[in-house]
Write an enzyme that holds these catalytic residues in place. Structure first.
Site, PDB file in Angstrom:
ATOM      1  N   ASP A  46      61.617  34.711  49.482  1.00 38.07           N
ATOM      2  CA  ASP A  46      61.424  33.275  49.306  1.00 38.07           C
ATOM      3  C   ASP A  46      61.679  32.526  50.608  1.00 38.07           C
ATOM      4  O   ASP A  46      61.418  31.328  50.710  1.00 38.07           O
ATOM      5  CB  ASP A  46      62.288  32.726  48.168  1.00 38.07           C
ATOM      6  CG  ASP A  46      63.784  32.880  48.409  1.00 38.07           C
ATOM      7  OD1 ASP A  46      64.176  33.475  49.430  1.00 38.07           O
ATOM      8  OD2 ASP A  46      64.571  32.407  47.567  1.00 38.07           O
ATOM      9  N   GLU A 116      68.994  36.157  43.023  1.00 37.87           N
ATOM     10  CA  GLU A 116      70.289  35.742  43.543  1.00 37.87           C
ATOM     11  C   GLU A 116      71.270  35.458  42.408  1.00 37.87           C
ATOM     12  O   GLU A 116      70.871  35.099  41.304  1.00 37.87           O
ATOM     13  CB  GLU A 116      70.132  34.481  44.402  1.00 37.87           C
ATOM     14  CG  GLU A 116      69.259  34.683  45.631  1.00 37.87           C
ATOM     15  CD  GLU A 116      69.128  33.415  46.461  1.00 37.87           C
ATOM     16  OE1 GLU A 116      69.830  32.420  46.159  1.00 37.87           O
ATOM     17  OE2 GLU A 116      68.322  33.413  47.412  1.00 37.87           O
ATOM     18  N   GLU A 183      74.892  38.843  51.662  1.00 36.27           N
ATOM     19  CA  GLU A 183      74.502  37.932  52.747  1.00 36.27           C
ATOM     20  C   GLU A 183      75.655  37.065  53.234  1.00 36.27           C
ATOM     21  O   GLU A 183      76.341  36.421  52.447  1.00 36.27           O
ATOM     22  CB  GLU A 183      73.347  37.031  52.299  1.00 36.27           C
ATOM     23  CG  GLU A 183      72.884  36.067  53.390  1.00 36.27           C
ATOM     24  CD  GLU A 183      71.585  35.360  53.082  1.00 36.27           C
ATOM     25  OE1 GLU A 183      71.180  34.501  53.889  1.00 36.27           O
ATOM     26  OE2 GLU A 183      70.971  35.657  52.034  1.00 36.27           O
TER      27      GLU A 183
END
EC number: 2.1.2.11
Length: 268
Positions: A46, A116, A183
């Protein structure tokens, strides 16, 4: 170059052994080039919202846009595992919506999907997996949730954040993910998560201790307007493109292009 299509099983076998390598791709020519390399996986991320479409964050990209770019990548028939990013609000509304949208990605050629979120997404992950669709998890700095976590920052500094990240990872593994992106966390936290899980972890901005690494292709090629501290440009394509364009302009204006080999004339 390795032969054969990379599978979920190949990813799992690499855990604790050989590092997994992934990059993003959003179009046919990039995926075609990547298919001729030793890269393990391609993420149709994305992140295309920002690096391709020019939006200020990842919240703007739609399912329709993601599917168009996935189609472009899949047409290149890459040997890499192709992972499709589920965009904002394509899976949070309900588990049924999530399964439907994940199914669309698979129908369009993705080998798996990525979403996510931590333990709050466990039920959604579980239902997608039960539908027969492999899921890659994503915790830490999750760009779709940057408003909630207070902007873009390194996570895991406090004991509470570290414990939550570990809990997120364990719950997602129990829900059935085949791998986990971590991340922008502190490296020692990512290391603890990696040692705790049986599935491979893939870092971006979370240090060297994960089972693999992933970066945005524009950062690797030196095309980004801003390169994050955790990325590395292996070539400066921005500069090379500028040089090529300016050289073309110069040759056209000076009538050096086209030359005889670049066109045809009828014989008299």
């Amino acid at each position: 170059m390795s032969a054969g299509k990379v599978s979920i099983r190949d990813f799992l076998k690499k855990k604790g052994k050989e590092k997994i390598t992934m990059l993003t791709a959003y179009d046919y020519p990039t995926a075609k080039i990547m298919s001729m390399t030793n890269l393990d996986g391609i993420l149709v991320g994305d992140s295309l919202s920002m690096v391709v479409l020019g939006y200020e964050n990842t919240l703007k990209v739609s399912m329709k846009e993601m599917l168009v770019h996935l189609d472009s990548v899949v047409r290149a028939k890459p040997r890499q595992l192709v992972v499709a990013d589920m965009p904002f609000l394509s899976y949070e509304v309900s588990a049924n919506t999530a399964v439907k949208n994940a199914g669309l990605f698979v129908r369009h050629g993705a080998d798996s999907v990525k979403l996510e979120g931590g333990e709050e997404m466990a039920d959604v992950v579980r239902k997608i997996v039960r539908a027969g669709i492999p899921v890659m998890g994503h915790i830490g700095l999750t760009p779709q949730r940057f408003l909630r976590i207070g902007g873009f920052r390194v996570l895991g500094k406090s004991k509470h954040e570290e414990e939550q990240l570990l809990r997120d990872a364990e719950v997602l593994e129990e829900a059935g993910i085949f791998s986990l992106v971590i991340e922008n966390t502190y490296a020692d936290v990512a290391k603890k998560i990696t040692e705790k899980l049986k599935v491979p972890t893939i870092c971006i901005g979370a240090g060297p201790y994960c089972d693999g690494q992933i970066l945005v292709i524009h950062d690797v090629l030196g095309l980004s307007e801003f390169t994050p501290y955790f990325a590395k440009a292996y070539v400066n394509l921005k500069e090379e493109i500028q040089k090529a364009v300016n050289k073309y302009v110069e040759e056209v204006r000076e009538s050096k292009f086209p030359q005889g080999e670049n066109y045809k004339e009828r014989e008299s």
